[in-house]
Design a protein around this motif. Sequence first.
Motif, PDB file in Angstrom:
ATOM      1  N   GLN A  80      35.437  33.629  28.653  1.00 30.54           N
ATOM      2  CA  GLN A  80      35.672  34.920  29.306  1.00 30.54           C
ATOM      3  C   GLN A  80      37.160  35.186  29.486  1.00 30.54           C
ATOM      4  O   GLN A  80      37.611  36.321  29.332  1.00 30.54           O
ATOM      5  N   ILE A  81      37.928  34.138  29.792  1.00 32.22           N
ATOM      6  CA  ILE A  81      39.377  34.291  29.926  1.00 32.22           C
ATOM      7  C   ILE A  81      39.983  34.716  28.595  1.00 32.22           C
ATOM      8  O   ILE A  81      40.823  35.621  28.539  1.00 32.22           O
ATOM      9  N   VAL A  82      39.555  34.081  27.508  1.00 31.79           N
ATOM     10  CA  VAL A  82      40.045  34.466  26.172  1.00 31.79           C
ATOM     11  C   VAL A  82      39.714  35.921  25.900  1.00 31.79           C
ATOM     12  O   VAL A  82      40.560  36.695  25.436  1.00 31.79           O
ATOM     13  N   GLN A  83      38.495  36.310  26.208  1.00 28.64           N
ATOM     14  CA  GLN A  83      38.081  37.701  25.972  1.00 28.64           C
ATOM     15  C   GLN A  83      38.927  38.672  26.800  1.00 28.64           C
ATOM     16  O   GLN A  83      39.392  39.692  26.288  1.00 28.64           O
ATOM     17  N   ILE A  84      39.161  38.351  28.060  1.00 34.40           N
ATOM     18  CA  ILE A  84      39.969  39.224  28.928  1.00 34.40           C
ATOM     19  C   ILE A  84      41.397  39.327  28.398  1.00 34.40           C
ATOM     20  O   ILE A  84      41.958  40.425  28.312  1.00 34.40           O
ATOM     21  N   LEU A  85      41.993  38.185  28.029  1.00 30.42           N
ATOM     22  CA  LEU A  85      43.376  38.211  27.554  1.00 30.42           C
ATOM     23  C   LEU A  85      43.512  38.836  26.167  1.00 30.42           C
ATOM     24  O   LEU A  85      44.601  39.251  25.790  1.00 30.42           O
ATOM     25  N   SER A  86      42.414  38.929  25.428  1.00 31.24           N
ATOM     26  CA  SER A  86      42.493  39.614  24.136  1.00 31.24           C
ATOM     27  C   SER A  86      42.492  41.124  24.325  1.00 31.24           C
ATOM     28  O   SER A  86      42.993  41.867  23.485  1.00 31.24           O
ATOM     29  N   ASP A  87      41.954  41.583  25.451  1.00 30.78           N
ATOM     30  CA  ASP A  87      41.906  43.015  25.745  1.00 30.78           C
ATOM     31  C   ASP A  87      43.103  43.498  26.554  1.00 30.78           C
ATOM     32  O   ASP A  87      43.547  44.635  26.398  1.00 30.78           O
ATOM     33  N   ASP A  88      43.597  42.643  27.442  1.00 24.06           N
ATOM     34  CA  ASP A  88      44.632  43.066  28.389  1.00 24.06           C
ATOM     35  C   ASP A  88      45.552  41.883  28.667  1.00 24.06           C
ATOM     36  O   ASP A  88      45.093  40.854  29.151  1.00 24.06           O
ATOM     37  N   TRP A  89      46.810  42.009  28.394  1.00 25.71           N
ATOM     38  CA  TRP A  89      47.766  40.907  28.585  1.00 25.71           C
ATOM     39  C   TRP A  89      49.172  41.442  28.761  1.00 25.71           C
ATOM     40  O   TRP A  89      49.419  42.580  28.372  1.00 25.71           O
ATOM     41  N   PRO A  90      50.053  40.701  29.331  1.00 24.34           N
ATOM     42  CA  PRO A  90      49.860  39.444  30.053  1.00 24.34           C
ATOM     43  C   PRO A  90      49.259  39.712  31.426  1.00 24.34           C
ATOM     44  O   PRO A  90      49.392  40.804  31.975  1.00 24.34           O
ATOM     45  N   LEU A  91      48.610  38.691  31.992  1.00 24.58           N
ATOM     46  CA  LEU A  91      47.990  38.799  33.307  1.00 24.58           C
ATOM     47  C   LEU A  91      48.315  37.574  34.144  1.00 24.58           C
ATOM     48  O   LEU A  91      48.446  36.470  33.621  1.00 24.58           O
ATOM     49  N   THR A  92      48.416  37.771  35.444  1.00 27.24           N
ATOM     50  CA  THR A  92      48.591  36.650  36.364  1.00 27.24           C
ATOM     51  C   THR A  92      47.232  35.992  36.593  1.00 27.24           C
ATOM     52  O   THR A  92      46.181  36.570  36.274  1.00 27.24           O
ATOM     53  N   ALA A  93      47.241  34.815  37.179  1.00 24.05           N
ATOM     54  CA  ALA A  93      45.988  34.127  37.505  1.00 24.05           C
ATOM     55  C   ALA A  93      45.143  34.985  38.446  1.00 24.05           C
ATOM     56  O   ALA A  93      43.921  35.072  38.298  1.00 24.05           O
ATOM     57  N   LYS A  94      45.785  35.630  39.386  1.00 22.28           N
ATOM     58  CA  LYS A  94      45.067  36.494  40.335  1.00 22.28           C
ATOM     59  C   LYS A  94      44.398  37.660  39.609  1.00 22.28           C
ATOM     60  O   LYS A  94      43.249  37.996  39.891  1.00 22.28           O
ATOM     61  N   GLU A  95      45.106  38.269  38.662  1.00 26.23           N
ATOM     62  CA  GLU A  95      44.526  39.387  37.902  1.00 26.23           C
ATOM     63  C   GLU A  95      43.347  38.914  37.047  1.00 26.23           C
ATOM     64  O   GLU A  95      42.335  39.617  36.952  1.00 26.23           O
ATOM     65  N   ILE A  96      43.480  37.735  36.446  1.00 24.44           N
ATOM     66  CA  ILE A  96      42.380  37.181  35.653  1.00 24.44           C
ATOM     67  C   ILE A  96      41.185  36.928  36.566  1.00 24.44           C
ATOM     68  O   ILE A  96      40.048  37.277  36.225  1.00 24.44           O
ATOM     69  N   HIS A  97      41.429  36.364  37.726  1.00 28.07           N
ATOM     70  CA  HIS A  97      40.356  36.108  38.696  1.00 28.07           C
ATOM     71  C   HIS A  97      39.649  37.401  39.080  1.00 28.07           C
ATOM     72  O   HIS A  97      38.408  37.465  39.108  1.00 28.07           O
ATOM     73  N   GLU A  98      40.403  38.446  39.358  1.00 24.98           N
ATOM     74  CA  GLU A  98      39.812  39.732  39.741  1.00 24.98           C
ATOM     75  C   GLU A  98      38.950  40.299  38.618  1.00 24.98           C
ATOM     76  O   GLU A  98      37.857  40.820  38.853  1.00 24.98           O
TER      77      GLU A  98
END
Length: 72
Positions: free
Chosen positions: A15-33
Amino acid sequence: MKNIGFLDFETTKGQIVQILSDDWPLTAKEIHEKLKEKNVSGASYKAIHKALKEMLEHKVIAFQNHEYFLDL
């Protein structure tokens, strides 16, 4: 080699890979949200930090200026 589940989109790492492929860069907090918005089970802040650390060690993601992005 140990299977660490980066391409299994049902895991937290996937899921992290999928999120970062759509929207980057992100902080750990943003990934968590974003994971919480997707209702990913096991997505505690501690679990996400552990997953991010493992992904950094395997050079799946990179970290700069407190933000994560895919290491292509």
